[in-house]
Design an enzyme around this catalytic site. Structure first.
Site, PDB file in Angstrom:
ATOM      1  N   ASN A 249      -3.811   9.217   4.329  1.00 29.13           N
ATOM      2  CA  ASN A 249      -2.660   8.491   4.868  1.00 29.13           C
ATOM      3  C   ASN A 249      -2.546   8.527   6.386  1.00 29.13           C
ATOM      4  OD1 ASN A 249      -1.517   7.675   2.338  1.00 29.13           O
ATOM      5  ND2 ASN A 249      -0.758   9.769   2.047  1.00 29.13           N
TER       6      ASN A 249
ATOM      7  N   HIS B  73      -6.191  -5.739  -2.307  1.00 25.10           N
ATOM      8  CA  HIS B  73      -7.060  -5.869  -1.142  1.00 25.10           C
ATOM      9  C   HIS B  73      -7.386  -7.328  -0.823  1.00 25.10           C
ATOM     10  CE1 HIS B  73      -8.716  -1.479  -1.569  1.00 25.10           C
ATOM     11  NE2 HIS B  73      -7.492  -1.533  -1.093  1.00 25.10           N
TER      12      HIS B  73
ATOM     13  N   HIS C 197       0.464   4.227  -2.693  1.00 20.16           N
ATOM     14  CA  HIS C 197       0.177   5.614  -2.305  1.00 20.16           C
ATOM     15  C   HIS C 197       1.324   6.554  -2.670  1.00 20.16           C
ATOM     16  CE1 HIS C 197      -3.492   5.442   0.553  1.00 20.16           C
ATOM     17  NE2 HIS C 197      -3.564   4.470  -0.340  1.00 20.16           N
TER      18      HIS C 197
ATOM     19  N   ARG D 116       0.836  -1.208   0.000  1.00 26.20           N
ATOM     20  CA  ARG D 116       0.000   0.000   0.000  1.00 26.20           C
ATOM     21  C   ARG D 116       0.869   1.256   0.000  1.00 26.20           C
ATOM     22  NH1 ARG D 116      -3.185   2.837   4.123  1.00 26.20           N
ATOM     23  NH2 ARG D 116      -5.081   3.657   3.172  1.00 26.20           N
TER      24      ARG D 116
END
Length: 331
Positions: free
Chosen positions: A94, A192, A66, A62
């Site tokens: 975040n 996910h 990001h 992740r």
């Protein structure tokens, strides 16, 4: 020794070609001579970190996502706040959500011990993402390397990260803006398939979807009842739940079989199958990945490479190899 030196000279020349010219080009063998054990060092630190934190692999992939979605894969997400430059870490998408920064620090420290000033923090994130997926049962891929670390953090840019409440139209727009297509959207969302998520990101779907005072009609009734017990109306919003209740720590295609059964945890997950717009766009891709883990793995690996090519910094006048991932050198 002479043969090894000659080989390294050839590699250095190839690497120079990879990052030279106009468009940035990255190479799998970028560190073969300057830090040949880089991959193994990252892997060793991650295995050790996983012993005390089963979530770390999902958290690290992740971080790479990001980072790359905000001004390219330049490790801007890792920078701490300094006067005049708020950190992306502190933005709503975040803050208290992105995690794993101390493990990145540990990786950086190990690499600095082995080969000081060589491996960038941006490349650490790319390597950590691949290793995390592979160690969790997912596919491996040749990680392209040679990124430098950026000099700035973009707080405002991080506000536009794909959000768990985004509908399919918005998700497709955000991916298209970065020249990532529907296959990339569906494949990367498959990240996910492991990890945890807070109750606060599903309570609207359970009790007040789109302000209607009713639950999200696309959610399977039995799954909604299960989540309602885990996330009651007045329960702790930070309580954690498995994104994939079937194999929560394994990288597999159950994310898609869950969506097929209307058991996507986040709205942004279920939108890929249940949105009216999905029929001619993302739903057939979900169907393909649900029926073939091999197809998902192949597409995921390619989409990770595509994402890793977003805006890499390769010009030394525009970037550097940070000695501390949290701050620009000399700051």
């Amino acid at each position: 020794m002479a043969a090894a030196s000659s080989w390294c000279l050839v590699v250095v020349m190839v690497v120079a070609l990879c990052v030279g010219g106009g468009a940035a080009q990255l190479c799998e063998d970028y560190y073969d001579c300057t830090c040949p054990d880089a991959y193994d060092i990252v892997r060793r630190v991650l295995i050790e970190a996983h012993k005390s934190d089963t979530r770390i692999f999902a958290s690290l992939i992740r971080l790479h996502f990001h980072d790359c979605f905000v001004q390219g894969c330049d490790a801007s997400l890792l920078l701490d706040t300094v006067p005049g430059m708020p950190s992306e870490k502190t933005s709503p998408p975040n803050n208290n959500s992105a995690r794993g920064f101390p493990v990145v620090d540990d990786v950086k420290a190990a690499l600095e011990d082995a080969c000081p000033g060589v491996v960038s923090c941006a490349d650490i994130l790319a390597l950590a993402a691949e290793i995390s997926v592979e160690l969790s049962g997912g596919p491996g891929w040749g990680v392209l390397l040679g990124r430098l670390d950026g000099m700035t953090s973009d707080f405002n840019g991080s506000l536009d990260l794909p959000a768990p409440t985004d509908n399919l139209t918005v998700l497709r727009q955000k991916f298209d803006k970065l020249n990532l297509n529907d296959v990339d959207l569906v494949a990367l969302s498959g990240g996910h398939t492991f990890g945890r998520v807070r109750c606060q990101f599903v309570t609207d779907r359970l009790y007040n979807f789109s302000g209607t005072g009713r639950p999200d009609p696309t959610m399977d009734f039995a799954y909604r009842s299960f989540l309602s017990q885990r996330c009651p109306p007045n329960g702790p919003p930070a309580a954690l739940n498995d994104l994939d209740p079937t194999t929560p720590d394994t990288f597999d295609n159950h994310y898609y079989t869950n969506i097929e059964a209307s058991r996507g945890f986040l709205q942004s997950d279920q939108e890929l199958k249940s949105s009216p717009e999905a029929g001619g766009t993302t739903a057939p891709i979900v169907d393909r990945f649900a029926s073939s883990q091999g197809a998902f793995f192949a597409s995921f690996a390619q989409s990770m490479i595509n994402m890793g090519n977003l805006g890499p910094v390769t010009d030394p006048s525009m970037g550097e190899v940070r000695t501390n991932c949290r701050k620009v050198n000399g700051s």
